[in-house]
Design a protein around this motif. Structure first.
Motif, short mmCIF file in Angstrom:
data_model
loop_
_atom_site.label_atom_id
_atom_site.label_comp_id
_atom_site.label_asym_id
_atom_site.label_seq_id
_atom_site.Cartn_x
_atom_site.Cartn_y
_atom_site.Cartn_z
N VAL A 298 0.81 -1.22 0.00
CA VAL A 298 0.00 0.00 0.00
C VAL A 298 0.84 1.26 0.00
N MET A 299 2.14 1.13 0.02
CA MET A 299 3.03 2.28 0.11
C MET A 299 2.81 3.25 -1.04
N GLY A 300 2.97 4.56 -0.75
CA GLY A 300 2.78 5.58 -1.79
C GLY A 300 3.88 5.58 -2.82
N PRO A 301 5.12 5.86 -2.43
CA PRO A 301 6.19 5.89 -3.43
C PRO A 301 6.54 4.49 -3.93
N ALA A 302 6.88 4.39 -5.22
CA ALA A 302 7.35 3.13 -5.77
C ALA A 302 8.79 2.87 -5.29
N PRO A 303 9.14 1.57 -5.13
CA PRO A 303 8.38 0.36 -5.45
C PRO A 303 7.30 0.06 -4.43
N ASN A 304 6.12 -0.26 -4.93
CA ASN A 304 5.01 -0.67 -4.09
C ASN A 304 4.31 -1.84 -4.78
N GLY A 305 3.09 -2.14 -4.39
CA GLY A 305 2.42 -3.28 -4.98
C GLY A 305 3.15 -4.57 -4.67
N VAL A 306 3.20 -5.47 -5.64
CA VAL A 306 3.85 -6.77 -5.43
C VAL A 306 5.34 -6.60 -5.15
N ALA A 307 6.00 -5.72 -5.90
CA ALA A 307 7.43 -5.51 -5.70
C ALA A 307 7.72 -4.95 -4.30
#
Length: 410
Positions: A298-307
């Motif tokens: 759920v993090m805002g800055p990438a990397p987020n999502g599955v990574a």
């Protein structure tokens, strides 16, 4: 041949395959509700009492060691059991994957929009899972007490451990209780019979252990500098979760304030999302450290999502596993000395006391709120100890009973 040699050769540790280890720990990862103390009870029932992968004293030795080290204690115990059963590192990783991935995947699905459990029936099911933890921990205390506190001296050490953890709550109290138990064991437990030293035969060389400790230190010191020098958000994410895993003793809920400081303070995750994920983490089986997967997703800055979930999950578990892998070969050699055996008898008795204290708080106090709760927890305890029911049937039975109580107005 001495009596101790007989003890060492009479019951060599059983060996299996990484595939077997993965399957057994996958079942545990799908059914082990209730937090780290309950997990130790599930492990004991399945791997000590039922499958005989390790004896009672050796299991308690592993628990005592993992309580001393930073990181998630129950996951470290599972990793060590996988090492022993699965012939090395592949077995340890198989145990970690089987136990960890079910809850991590579930939390990722929740993060990607799966509906959270709501309503009185769902709340009742979750409460029933808490009652499973009461039954499992009570069974573990009962079984371990019969084996590890068979005399007045060790029973007294266990009682003292209960007192220490009652007045000094948290991981420091647990570590202090084990340390005091080991010191008392040096004086009071010299005639406890042959210890189990040497039976574990840990498949880790001293060179491999030293390499793991060097890697732990290198990552702890180098990654922050690399993240600052490169400005890489991926390295900063790894560093935040690695430091959280490296600095927490006792695991479980103790890591939450560290994580909040690492991800909420810099604005990576909102406080509302943090608390929502923490609540969902209580509803899934397996280690609470998998909360990291939710935060990474759920993090805002990438990397987020599955990574982001994969980076956060690997980073928070890695330091504790490296420390355990590094400590095992030296600790296993130390256990062979008579003084160390006496100390471990005292430490094992203290582990029984710590589990007994945890049975009351937080396990009992958070689950048994009404006479019906006591009846269900007692039924689960009897099913495990008298009727020898598989733990997964107790999980399903008490979860269903908990969900039915709101429907009948109980």
């Amino acid at each position: 041949m001495t009596a101790t040699d007989d003890a060492e050769t009479a019951a060599p540790p059983s060996r299996g395959s990484p595939a077997e280890v993965a399957w057994v720990f996958l079942k545990l990862g799908l059914t082990s509700f209730g937090g780290p103390i309950a997990h130790l009870g599930y492990f004991r029932d399945e791997l000590v009492a039922r499958r005989k992968w390790i004896d009672e004293a050796g299991y308690a030795d592993l628990v005592a060691l993992c309580q001393f080290l930073p990181g998630p204690a129950s996951s470290q115990v599972g990793f060590a059991l996988g090492l022993l059963r699965g012939r090395g590192l592949l077995g340890g990783l198989a145990a970690w994957c089987g136990f960890t991935l079910p809850s991590a995947v579930l939390l990722c699905l929740f993060a990607f929009g799966a509906a959270a459990l709501t309503g009185p029936v769902a709340a009742g099911v979750l409460h029933g899972l808490k009652l499973v933890a009461v039954a499992v921990v009570a069974q573990a205390v009962w079984g371990m007490a019969k084996t590890l506190t068979p005399d007045r001296e060790r029973a007294a050490i266990a009682l003292a451990a209960v007192a220490v953890t009652a007045f000094a709550a948290g991981s420091l109290g647990q570590i202090g209780a084990i340390a005091l138990g080991a010191v008392a064991g040096l004086r009071l437990c010299r005639d406890g019979g042959p210890a189990s030293a040497g039976r574990l035969n840990v498949p880790v060389s001293r060179q491999g252990g030293a390499a793991a400790l060097i890697l732990f230190a290198a990552l702890f010191l180098a990654v922050p500098a690399l993240a600052a020098a490169t400005g890489s958000q991926g390295l900063a994410l790894f560093d935040a979760f690695y430091r959280s895993g490296a600095l927490v003793f006792g695991g479980g809920h103790v890591v939450l304030p560290l994580l909040q400081a690492e991800v909420v303070a810099p604005g990576w995750v909102t406080n509302e999302a943090f608390l929502e994920g923490y609540g969902l983490a209580q509803a899934v089986p397996g280690p609470l450290f998998t909360f990291a997967a939710w935060l990474g997703a759920v993090m805002g800055p990438a990397p987020n999502g599955v990574a982001g979930a994969a980076i956060a999950l690997a980073a928070i578990f890695l330091p504790g596993l490296l420390l355990l892998y590094g400590a095992l070969p030296y600790w296993d050699a130390l256990r062979r000395y008579p003084g160390a055996q006496s100390a471990m008898r005292g430490a094992n008795a203290a582990v029984v006391g710590i589990l007994g204290a945890a049975l009351y708080s937080p396990v009992w106090t958070s689950a048994v709120l009404a006479p019906s709760d006591f009846a269900l927890a007692l039924a689960g305890f009897l099913a495990l100890t008298v009727w020898k029911a598989p733990p997964w049937t107790v999980v399903l039975g008490l979860a269903a009973a908990g969900g039915a109580l709101p429907l009948i107005g109980a």
